[in-house]
Design an enzyme around this catalytic site. Sequence first.
Site: not given
Length: 151
Positions: A60-63
């Site tokens: 659920g995180c961009e990175n």
Amino acid sequence: MHSSPLAPHPFGAEITVATLKENFGRFHQWEDRYRQLIQLSRQLPAMPEELKRAEIELSGCENRVWLGSQLQDAGTLHFYGDSEGRIVRGLLAVLLTAVEGQTPQQLLASDPLQLFDELGLRAQLSASRSSGLQALAAAVEHAARQALAAS
């Protein structure tokens, strides 16, 4: 339980909530706060590769982001983490400052993201970064519940 923390960092000890409030309080423009986040990211030591295990990688995180925890002898939790993105590393540093060295009970009784509001950070984040922050908060809560269950 462990007496020596994995992946030690200065957040929560040398860099405190009061320090962050003082530093961010000087800035009224988002760009200045953004630069402060990048400065914080540089103070987060790189996490050893052997600790970057799949079970502590958050979705659920961009990175790519890792957040692990370790129950200390004093009954408090030590959190450690890393990310491939500079801004996310800065956000992680703020989170570590907010949660480091607290008991599971203290963590479950508080909102780990309240500090982001107090620093004027959360309102400026993109939807995907806000989602990532929610994933970090959920990981902190999960770690606190696991530590309680283990004790």
